[in-house]
Design an enzyme around this catalytic site. Structure first.
Site, PDB file in Angstrom:
ATOM      1  N   SER A 121       0.828  -1.208   0.000  1.00 45.81           N
ATOM      2  CA  SER A 121       0.000   0.000   0.000  1.00 45.81           C
ATOM      3  C   SER A 121       0.867   1.265   0.000  1.00 45.81           C
ATOM      4  O   SER A 121       1.600   1.507  -0.956  1.00 45.81           O
ATOM      5  CB  SER A 121      -0.964  -0.036   1.190  1.00 45.81           C
ATOM      6  OG  SER A 121      -1.998   0.908   1.022  1.00 45.81           O
ATOM      7  N   ASP A 145      -0.247  -4.523  -4.173  1.00 39.09           N
ATOM      8  CA  ASP A 145      -1.497  -3.817  -4.453  1.00 39.09           C
ATOM      9  C   ASP A 145      -1.377  -2.299  -4.433  1.00 39.09           C
ATOM     10  O   ASP A 145      -2.060  -1.623  -3.652  1.00 39.09           O
ATOM     11  CB  ASP A 145      -2.608  -4.273  -3.509  1.00 39.09           C
ATOM     12  CG  ASP A 145      -3.985  -4.120  -4.159  1.00 39.09           C
ATOM     13  OD1 ASP A 145      -4.124  -4.562  -5.310  1.00 39.09           O
ATOM     14  OD2 ASP A 145      -4.895  -3.552  -3.534  1.00 39.09           O
ATOM     15  N   HIS A 295      -8.096  -4.912  -1.120  1.00 38.00           N
ATOM     16  CA  HIS A 295      -6.792  -4.275  -0.918  1.00 38.00           C
ATOM     17  C   HIS A 295      -6.051  -4.887   0.268  1.00 38.00           C
ATOM     18  O   HIS A 295      -4.821  -4.819   0.336  1.00 38.00           O
ATOM     19  CB  HIS A 295      -6.995  -2.774  -0.708  1.00 38.00           C
ATOM     20  CG  HIS A 295      -5.729  -2.001  -0.552  1.00 38.00           C
ATOM     21  ND1 HIS A 295      -4.743  -1.972  -1.520  1.00 38.00           N
ATOM     22  CD2 HIS A 295      -5.265  -1.223   0.472  1.00 38.00           C
ATOM     23  CE1 HIS A 295      -3.747  -1.202  -1.116  1.00 38.00           C
ATOM     24  NE2 HIS A 295      -4.026  -0.746   0.089  1.00 38.00           N
TER      25      HIS A 295
END
EC number: 2.3.1.268
Length: 391
Positions: A121, A145, A295
């Site tokens: 992230s 991601d 996510h």
């Protein structure tokens, strides 16, 4: 400058200013490969792994996963706390250029070279920027991601994170000595975050006592209430605008030629078509794996993502060894022997001198480094003789 505006807003809101530091000392944990995996394992590694967490995460979030990665890949794994997270210093600026420089400074301060970066992230963008701006520092990367583009669509989620945490601090006034402090905080956050997994992720930062080690100059731990380890009240702007950003102008024309594996959640919008085009532009040697997850891949698919990382690291190491042997084989036998003998003897003589007396702490580091080089020299000679690799 954006953070000057942030400082002015902190004063206007009656908050003590967050300090400004170009460099910070980052807290970290080092996960050493378990000796029971390979009793003869030499843990010295020229290509260690550095794991960088996401927004409002910390080095403790995935410590068990990182230990597994260390064991399976036979590689030391460093997990760090970014500034304003965990046990690291609370300070501005909080932007990608500063955060990437923090990672670079950490690697240089600890003598880490040719690192394998793993970022999730927020940490994924930091790792991508580090690879682009300091390609010689990095061997490979695993990007979990995220993509190298501006993402204004995620600001609504970041805003909800902030609102839920501020609600716990400002509205509920939960006492630190309340035996149900964590469950009450969990219940309070439901108003903004219905997903229990996300609440658990954020609540991992909540404490009801004075933390060990670093103590923030902007948090009053002695007021009798619970606190987040992050300076949440001071991050209401930077955690939204800066985290969703990407320094396009600063990386224009840059590429990282090393191997990069991207892990994408099939139910996540963080890697879309625009993001994929940017990935192709910046990272020509990329590969992509998809996992059935949102996510929050690391929480929803822990075994799958750990296996993908380990397989990638091991395959990449095999390729690295092949390149090294091809380089060695370019020497004739006589040239190689002369090269090894001279360097090996010089290193051995230095080792003899250093080990004649009880070494200082600094000399211990030198001895360890020399021993590693001598081991490598011997390995090269054996490889030249055998013409084969054992991985």
């Amino acid at each position: 400058m954006f953070f000057t505006k942030v400082l002015n807003n902190q004063v206007a809101n009656g908050l003590k200013q967050l300090p400004v530091h170009k460099r910070v000392q980052m807290a970290y944990d080092l996960h050493i490969p378990n000796k029971t995996v390979n009793p003869n394992l030499n843990i010295r590694s020229h290509e260690p792994i550095v794991f960088v967490h996401g927004i409002f995460g910390s080095k403790k979030n995935y410590r068990h996963d990182c230990q597994k990665i260390a064991n399976v890949t036979h590689t030391p794994v460093y997990t760090i706390d970014l500034r304003n997270h965990g046990q690291s210093m609370h300070a501005l600026p909080f932007d990608y250029e500063t955060l990437a420089q923090d990672v670079t400074d950490f690697c240089e301060d600890h003598g880490l070279k040719k690192v394998n970066l793993i970022g999730y992230s927020l940490g994924a963008k930091i790792c991508m920027l580090t690879m682009l701006q300091n390609p010689d520092l990095v061997r490979s990367g695993v990007i979990i991601d995220n993509s190298p583009i501006e993402q204004p669509h995620i600001e609504i989620f970041l805003t909800q994170f902030i609102k839920s945490m501020l609600h716990v601090l400002n509205s509920t006034k939960i006492r630190a000595d309340d035996k149900d402090w964590k469950s009450k905080a969990n219940q309070a956050m439901r108003r903004y975050i219905p997903n229990g997994g996300i609440r658990d992720y954020l609540l991992a930062n909540l404490i009801n006592k004075v933390p060990k080690g670093y103590k923030s100059p902007v948090i009053n731990y002695d007021d009798g209430y619970i606190h987040f380890q992050n300076p949440v009240r001071h991050m209401t702007e930077v955690a939204v605008k800066n985290v969703s950003a990407w320094p396009t102008e600063h990386v224009k024309g840059l590429k990282f030629e090393g191997q990069v594996r991207f892990l994408k959640g099939t139910k996540s919008a963080f890697i879309d078509e625009k993001g994929l085009e940017a990935i192709k532009e910046y990272f020509p040697n990329y590969s992509l794996s998809e996992l059935n997850a949102t996510h929050f891949i690391l929480n929803e698919r822990p075994q799958e993502y750990v296996k993908l990382i380990c397989d990638f690291i091991k395959v990449n190491r095999y390729k690295s060894l092949q390149e090294h042997i091809r380089h060695v084989e370019n020497f004739s036998s006589a040239e190689l022997e002369a090269r090894h003998n001279a360097e090996h003897e010089r290193q051995m003589e230095e080792l003899r001198q250093l080990t004649q007396t009880t070494p200082t702490a600094e000399q211990v580091k030198t001895i360890d480094n020399l021993a590693s080089k001598v081991d490598l020299s011997a390995t090269e000679r054996q490889q030249q003789q055998n013409k084969e690799i054992t991985v």
